[in-house]
Design a protein around this motif. Structure first.
Motif, PDB file in Angstrom:
ATOM      1  N   ALA A  61      65.531  18.004  33.152  1.00  0.00           N
ATOM      2  CA  ALA A  61      65.862  17.969  34.581  1.00  0.00           C
ATOM      3  C   ALA A  61      65.127  16.830  35.277  1.00  0.00           C
ATOM      4  O   ALA A  61      65.719  16.084  36.078  1.00  0.00           O
ATOM      5  N   PHE A  62      63.842  16.669  34.971  1.00  0.00           N
ATOM      6  CA  PHE A  62      63.089  15.556  35.555  1.00  0.00           C
ATOM      7  C   PHE A  62      63.689  14.214  35.136  1.00  0.00           C
ATOM      8  O   PHE A  62      63.757  13.269  35.927  1.00  0.00           O
ATOM      9  N   HIS A  63      64.126  14.146  33.893  1.00  0.00           N
ATOM     10  CA  HIS A  63      64.705  12.899  33.380  1.00  0.00           C
ATOM     11  C   HIS A  63      66.036  12.599  34.066  1.00  0.00           C
ATOM     12  O   HIS A  63      66.307  11.448  34.447  1.00  0.00           O
ATOM     13  N   GLN A  75      58.507   8.771  31.001  1.00  0.00           N
ATOM     14  CA  GLN A  75      58.499   9.975  31.816  1.00  0.00           C
ATOM     15  C   GLN A  75      58.614  11.238  30.975  1.00  0.00           C
ATOM     16  O   GLN A  75      58.071  12.283  31.342  1.00  0.00           O
ATOM     17  N   VAL A  76      59.312  11.176  29.838  1.00  0.00           N
ATOM     18  CA  VAL A  76      59.466  12.352  28.985  1.00  0.00           C
ATOM     19  C   VAL A  76      58.115  12.767  28.405  1.00  0.00           C
ATOM     20  O   VAL A  76      57.776  13.953  28.349  1.00  0.00           O
ATOM     21  N   VAL A  77      57.331  11.790  27.947  1.00  0.00           N
ATOM     22  CA  VAL A  77      56.009  12.093  27.403  1.00  0.00           C
ATOM     23  C   VAL A  77      55.104  12.671  28.488  1.00  0.00           C
ATOM     24  O   VAL A  77      54.416  13.678  28.280  1.00  0.00           O
ATOM     25  N   TYR A  78      55.118  12.038  29.659  1.00  0.00           N
ATOM     26  CA  TYR A  78      54.240  12.490  30.746  1.00  0.00           C
ATOM     27  C   TYR A  78      54.561  13.917  31.163  1.00  0.00           C
ATOM     28  O   TYR A  78      53.679  14.781  31.224  1.00  0.00           O
ATOM     29  N   PHE A  79      55.828  14.186  31.458  1.00  0.00           N
ATOM     30  CA  PHE A  79      56.194  15.514  31.931  1.00  0.00           C
ATOM     31  C   PHE A  79      56.187  16.541  30.802  1.00  0.00           C
ATOM     32  O   PHE A  79      55.912  17.718  31.039  1.00  0.00           O
ATOM     33  N   GLY A  80      56.480  16.113  29.579  1.00  0.00           N
ATOM     34  CA  GLY A  80      56.415  17.045  28.454  1.00  0.00           C
ATOM     35  C   GLY A  80      55.009  17.580  28.242  1.00  0.00           C
ATOM     36  O   GLY A  80      54.801  18.788  28.090  1.00  0.00           O
ATOM     37  N   LEU A  81      54.025  16.680  28.257  1.00  0.00           N
ATOM     38  CA  LEU A  81      52.637  17.105  28.084  1.00  0.00           C
ATOM     39  C   LEU A  81      52.134  17.870  29.303  1.00  0.00           C
ATOM     40  O   LEU A  81      51.290  18.768  29.175  1.00  0.00           O
ATOM     41  N   SER A  82      52.645  17.530  30.492  1.00  0.00           N
ATOM     42  CA  SER A  82      52.182  18.198  31.712  1.00  0.00           C
ATOM     43  C   SER A  82      52.719  19.621  31.822  1.00  0.00           C
ATOM     44  O   SER A  82      52.024  20.527  32.300  1.00  0.00           O
ATOM     45  N   ILE A  83      53.959  19.834  31.379  1.00  0.00           N
ATOM     46  CA  ILE A  83      54.583  21.147  31.499  1.00  0.00           C
ATOM     47  C   ILE A  83      54.112  22.094  30.401  1.00  0.00           C
ATOM     48  O   ILE A  83      54.138  23.320  30.563  1.00  0.00           O
TER      49      ILE A  83
END
Length: 270
Positions: A61-63, A75-83
């Motif tokens: 969804a963020f992507h 962005q996938v790495v950043y939000f994946g690790l954050s979530i």
């Protein structure tokens, strides 16, 4: 005529209390797996897939909405690790809380204690969290062309601390919910607040003083910050406070264990 000597019956050594507790926890763990996974254990895949699918849906969804990563270029790495810490917290804590309600009949056995039920469910969910973490890392390593964590041990310890905090917080809420059933509903409402306050949808260090310090009191935000700091080379550690996270989780678990022992009759009567 020979007299046959009378021998005393062989007595088995009495099991230690630790061995009895371990056997009880193991039996409860197998029961949880059987009940949740189904007759052929195919349902056990759902235990692993639900957190993973939850994580991947939010990242996708963020992507799709074009949400830019405040740190790094992927962005996938950043939000994946954050979530990841939020997903671990949500599923592990929630399952720990409802474990007492699902396994309450077992408390009629003298050998089964309240904490045995909580620990068995915590072990099951922790194992699922580790598998989700491993699968996520594999996906990010394949998808991203520049997946290079700065500190692998730091990421592993951050995930372990997230599991430890989630279980400790779940135990405390499970005991409260056992006395006040309305607490289950209040906890479900609090999940949205944790989502907003854990630094997933905003950059925590961008918040001005002194509001950023108040935000840093959220232990789940500490888990998110620890993973980000371990991955990125130049991530600021302004709000990161690892001793606070470990102390909070340990104090939460210690107080819960003391309260469970002091109020065991009240918990069993509810």
């Amino acid at each position: 005529m020979e007299i046959t000597p009378v021998t005393e019956p062989i007595r088995r050594p009495r099991a230690s209390p630790l061995a009895i507790n371990a056997a009880a926890i193991g039996a409860i763990l197998l029961r949880d797996i059987k009940l949740r996974a189904g007759r052929y254990y195919t349902g056990f895949l759902m235990i692993l897939l639900m957190p993973l699918v939850h994580l991947l849906i939010v990242v996708t969804a963020f992507h799709l909405f074009g949400r830019l990563a405040p740190q790094g270029t992927d962005q996938v790495v950043y939000f994946g690790l954050s979530i990841l810490p939020f997903v671990i917290y949500t599923y592990l804590t929630r399952q720990t809380i409802i474990s007492l309600a699902e396994n309450r009949p077992l408390l009629y056995f003298n050998r089964v204690k309240v904490f045995d039920i909580l620990l068995a469910r915590g072990i099951l969910e922790a194992a699922g969290s580790v598998v989700v973490f491993f699968i996520l890392v594999c996906i990010l390593a394949v998808y991203s062309t520049d997946f290079s964590p700065r500190d692998w041990p730091g990421i592993v310890f951050a995930v372990a601390a997230t599991i430890y905090f989630s279980f400790s917080f779940g135990v405390a809420n499970a005991l409260i919910g056992c006395v006040l059933p309305v607490w289950y509903l209040l906890f479900n409402f609090s999940i949205a607040a944790f989502w907003l306050a854990s630094g997933i949808v905003f950059f925590p260090t961008a918040i001005p003083d002194p509001y950023d310090r108040w935000r840093a009191l959220n232990p789940l935000l500490q888990c998110v910050e620890w993973i980000r700091y371990s991955y990125y080379e130049d991530y600021p550690d302004k709000l990161l406070n690892i001793p606070y996270l470990i102390t909070f989780a340990t104090a939460c678990l210690a107080v819960s264990l003391i309260a469970e022992r002091l109020a065991r009759r009240v918990l069993l009567s509810k």
